[in-house]
Design an enzyme around this catalytic site. Structure first.
Site, PDB file in Angstrom:
ATOM      1  CG  ASP A   1       6.132-163.231  62.456  1.00 42.74           C
ATOM      2  OD1 ASP A   1       5.730-162.535  61.507  1.00 42.74           O
ATOM      3  OD2 ASP A   1       7.214-163.018  63.042  1.00 42.74           O
TER       4      ASP A   1
ATOM      5  CE  LYS B   1       1.598-161.230  61.292  1.00 43.92           C
ATOM      6  NZ  LYS B   1       2.908-161.817  61.604  1.00 43.92           N
TER       7      LYS B   1
END
Length: 271
Positions: free
Chosen positions: A9, A195
């Site tokens: 991330d 994700k």
């Protein structure tokens, strides 16, 4: 050590408090890459404001943008590139009712498209464009194709109420997320896009088993990725909710190279 897929991330995790990648973090990630591990960015950010970070790392792996909605290799034609979109009519409907909903600013985008209802000269994070040509204004004429993402700056005090309204209106078609930065920004992606989807795609492409995936995150939009990874690591500065599903938490936060220090030890990269 077996080859690892390292999913990163960006905001609050790989990037420091100035939204930059430190020299030490860059050094450790490049070292991990040289040691045969796969370093890949998995971010909610659009491509346009993650390209520079990708380029500065000097990696050539696929990147996941829009919280799993876009998978591509920057600067290359990749026959496995994908992009998920939702109906442009939803974006136009939001635009028509933005005042009523409490939306101050909104942008619709895809890999090679960015339209916004208004420019934001004071945008420190470049989330909204600072200048707009007439062809870049978000309207029915310019929005010719379905967007991969809609990003909205909303009233801070009305954020929860707006989320509830959006869920009611578009919940069957969209994922409604909150951006992890300092501003009250909501992001909309097609239903089912998280994700985890992007991470699964990468793992499949590189033939990496789940147990050899290590993922780093700090916010709610990292939850599915952290949960799916064989080793999900949450930053010290991450949310309490996310820490509950983590395999581990970094001793240091994103302002102290927490990711780099953790990864150096985990992958035994120290000289």
């Amino acid at each position: 050590m077996e080859q690892k897929l390292i999913a990163l991330d960006l905001d609050g995790t790989t990037l420091n408090e100035h939204s930059q990648i430190s020299a030490r973090t860059k050094q450790i990630l490049q070292k991990a890459s040289r040691n045969g591990h796969i370093v890949s960015i998995v971010t909610g950010r659009p491509y346009r404001i993650s390209r520079d970070i990708y380029d500065s790392l000097g990696i050539k792996t696929p990147m996941i943008n829009f919280n799993g909605g876009l998978g591509h290799i920057p600067h290359q034609t990749w026959n496995r590139e994908y992009q998920d979109t939702f109906a442009r009519e939803i974006a136009l409907d939001l635009l028509a009712h933005k005042e009523k909903l409490g939306i101050k600013m909104m942008a619709a985008e895809a890999k090679n498209m960015l339209l916004a209802n208004t420019a934001d000269p004071g945008s420190a994070d470049n989330f909204f464009p600072s200048i707009l040509a007439s062809t870049e204004v978000l309207n029915a004429k310019n929005l010719k194709t379905d967007p991969a993402s809609v990003t909205m700056l909303v009233e801070q005090t009305a954020k929860e109420k707006i989320i509830a309204q959006l869920e009611q209106l578009y919940g069957t078609d969209l994922e409604i997320g909150v951006w992890g930065g300092p501003n009250p920004i909501l992001e909309l992606e097609p239903k089912g896009v998280t994700k985890e989807k992007g991470l699964r795609y990468l793992a499949q492409h590189f033939n990496i088993s789940r147990k050899n995936i290590i993922a780093f995150g700090d916010e709610h939009n990292d939850a599915e990725m952290i949960d799916y990874a064989g080793w999900g690591v949450v930053m010290r500065n991450g949310t309490d909710q996310l820490k509950q599903i983590a395999n581990d938490v970094t001793p240091l936060d994103n302002t102290q190279d927490g990711l780099a220090n953790y990864l150096e030890e985990y992958l035994q990269l120290a000289e």
